[in-house]
Design an enzyme around this catalytic site. Sequence first.
Site: not given
Ligand code: URA
Length: 244
Positions: A104
């Site tokens: 993310d």
């Molecule tokens: N899980 C999440 O919630 N975000 C990420 O970036 C990776 C795994």
Amino acid sequence: MDRLDKILASQNLGSRKEVGAMIRKGRVCVNGERVCRPDHKLDPEKDTVSVDGNPLRFARQVYYMMHKPAGVLSASRDPHAPTVLDLLRPDQKRRGLFPAGRLDKDTEGLLILTDDGAFAHRMLSPRSRVFKRYIAVLDRPAAPEDVRAFAEGLVLEDGLRCLPARLCLLEGSAAQVDLCEGKFHQVKRMFAARGKTVVHLKRVQIGGLVLDGALLPGQARELSAEECASVFLPLPEDRLKIQK
Ligand code: URA
């Protein structure tokens, strides 16, 4: 060993059909001998290939480990925001690079960039059972019941069931999560299903490959062949104490 037509197509000399026609016309030599069969097998590391008498220098595939900083998109390009590819030094940039998997925008940590689609596909397929390790800081500490719920396979708020994951409780409100799938916002949604909010998330390991502590956020370096292979090794047994 790989097929001649596959190797030539991977070097952007044309589609499989087009390079097949080139080979049948006798335009391609392997180790100085004319080869007219597209399925001729060769080792690009050892054999020499020429097309119309011009020797080919094989462009090998590249694999980078990046320490992704928060605030940057895990995408190849975006018209509005910087992407992880924008962070590469000019000498590291090349056509066809993409992030193998996503973090993310607000997540930091280990991201692999490559131009090898087959490698990325193998790494990301849940069937390969490549574990990713995350360190999450939560709004409040997780509990032993959360460890059990993660191990049993959580059901997310939208009804999606997760594969069993390993949760270890760390100091304060930190926790370590190992999982081998990559659903959208998975770690955040797993904790949300347990009534907790992730306030900071960092990926620190993929299979046996650990984020290089010498890499500052935003930096990347090339992976060795051994490091690439280590992605497919199982995570070493956890030495951190699981609180019961
Ligand atoms: N899980 C999440 O919630 N975000 C990420 O970036 C990776 C795994």
